[in-house]
Design an enzyme around this catalytic site. Sequence first.
Site, PDB file in Angstrom:
ATOM      1  N   CYS A  33       0.837  -1.202   0.000  1.00 12.63           N
ATOM      2  CA  CYS A  33       0.000   0.000   0.000  1.00 12.63           C
ATOM      3  C   CYS A  33       0.867   1.246   0.000  1.00 12.63           C
ATOM      4  O   CYS A  33       0.652   2.168  -0.781  1.00 12.63           O
ATOM      5  CB  CYS A  33      -0.932  -0.001   1.203  1.00 12.63           C
ATOM      6  N   CYS A  87      -7.237  -2.666   7.360  1.00 10.06           N
ATOM      7  CA  CYS A  87      -8.185  -1.586   7.085  1.00 10.06           C
ATOM      8  C   CYS A  87      -9.304  -2.014   6.146  1.00 10.06           C
ATOM      9  O   CYS A  87     -10.399  -1.477   6.199  1.00 10.06           O
ATOM     10  CB  CYS A  87      -7.453  -0.388   6.517  1.00 10.06           C
TER      11      CYS A  87
END
Lengths: 385, 346
Positions: free
Chosen positions: B91, B188
């Site tokens: 990410c 997340c």
Amino acid sequence: MNNIYLDYAATTPVDERVITAMQPYFNIRFGNPSSLHQFGQQAETALDLSRREMAGYLGAMPSELIFTSSGSESDNLALRGTAFASREKTGANHLLVSPIEHPAVLATARQLADLHGFDVTYIPVDEFGMVSPTMVQTNLRDDTALVSVMHANNEIGTLNPIAEIGQLCRDRGIPFHSDAVQSAAHFPLDVNDLKVDLMALGAHKFYGPKGVGALYVRSGIDLIPMLTGGSQELGLRAATQNTPLIVGMAKAFKLVQVDHNARTNHIRPLRDHLINQVLSLIPSSQLTGHPETRLPNHASFVFEDADGNLLISVLDAAGFACSSGSACKTGDPEPSLLLTHLNYSLSWAMGSLRVTLGKDTTSDDIDAFLEILPGCIQQVRELKS
Amino acid sequence: MSGGVDSSVSAALLKEQGYDVIGVMLRLWSDSDSQNRCCAPDAQAEARHIAGLLEFPFYVIDAQDQFYQAVVLPFIDGYAQGITPNPCLNCNRLIRWDFLLERAAALGAKYLATGHYARIQQTPTEHYQLLKSRDLQKDQSYVLHVLTQKSLSQTIFPLANLSKSQVRKLAGEYSLPVAERPDSQDLCFVGQGDYRDFLRKTDPSINKPGPILNPESKIIGEHPGLADFTIGQRKGLRISSPESLYVIRKDIDQNALIVGNKEHLGRTEFFADQVNWIAGVPPQDPIQATIKIRYKSPETPGTITALKGHSVQIQLESPLPDITPGQAAVFYQNDICLGGGIIRSD
């Protein structure tokens, strides 16, 4: 026009500071709060700050405050929104409302009954139009979808024991709505102290602009939107937010919070003097509503065998703006529903007068008013007989 | 921006330093109906609010597809191969830097600033070094070791020289909300439940029951799925044994979990692939460094030898029990983060 304004319960002049706060949002920061660009972002920030500030004073979370076009719309949304959501969710089909509610509540409840099959119970009130918690408790049902009791009555000024009623509803898990449109100018309104689940406000009663209101909706209370479309106002009210008016309402609300003690300390003695003088100067006169537990700016009377509608016209011609429960601009007055409900006979109920004071009312105003009032009433009584 | 205190104070500092700030939040992919924690509605509202308070524009940039491709799929694939992937690394590299830098450039931005706790230092030879935060408790260089010279040259960490408590204090001074996004252990993009539930739902074949073997390959139990376990794990084995048993290895071909006692666990030598050297090139000779094999684990001294094809061999001075394929091994010399790579399966 040099007339003296004594009708602050009808509406109030917009505070100069509120006008200044609103100004840029008409033509400079004019963006649509939903727009992605910076014009939109400026407007959204104003909206966000207005919501946070007002919510803060109410003891609410920003996400619990919906901006509407008026106190009436807030009442409509509270009633219809919860009635339909409760029916949808639990099959609840019963509404418990006080008979002294503002027409925005009463007419909505009647429509819900007539067109949508809801069962409406009107809570009995005492001689001052006050709702007792005991009577609320007696009338609560397992299938009650909503209880609605106004904080302060517009016509006779009586205050209701909102927190006690709220607690009873909470104990039963039933949503409780209160119309606080009249009281917002005079008291701090903490939704946790008042134990309300929904609460309606209208800006023009507290020196804000007309055409904007708010509805507090406690987190966890389900509402079905009445105005469908875009996802503004957390999806509970479509339509582009009226940023300048909302900014104005938040500013006016803030000024009220800062000033209401000083305002009340100024108004209440004037109002008390007014009530005492009227009752002693005018024969066959009565105070309507509760003598103590009432709005601090509010005086309301009935005069036997006097045409209230004519009285308002005569007073206006003499330079004083007041109102009456039976006032009707078309000249075909009906007695006030509320006074009839409180068992005033027609000869009294037709002769009502409401005098409501504001932050700019002076003792000279009241003295001048008291000077002409007895003559005006005598004149009206003579015309009637 | 996350709406949290770190990115908010970063923005306020930049604004004060005279930068022309643009706030950006990435809309990331999320499992099912729940929103990704990084961009949930309340987080978005908070970030917008802060941008409004500090008077700079704010945009939400959609990166859902890119995030799914670059982060979520490799994460699922990693578990399918029996490793314990760290999706935050992909990410950071592919989404928070490569992708976002491109978008930021399109918005006219010259730099990308984040609320990470780490420092960037330019050397006299025009090289950029990544340094640990002054607040070692909060240091995030471990997850930033994937950054390149090019990305570092365009990056600002406004919190570089601040501790967390100083940041909180600054938030107060700037009248910013000091809300903290909870440091959740869960990923997340996983909605309800944890990553195990997510894997079961996504691809039931990834996480199937199989045998538990002792180091002599004797079956001593059954496990519910390899993905439920990580190297060094002791809990959840459900085998009664006179001494404590630990996961020492996963055999993906046999779908077997190999367990043993503490002596079987420690290792001193391992390999890492996909290595990023912050300096841009690997060192010619073996180097002495300290090595961190998990985000929150201490560093261990060792020797690192660069191999062909972005790989390294790592020789530790003392054995570590929890060297986990898929996690990053990150190399340091004092405060300087040299780079790191992904720990290779045996």
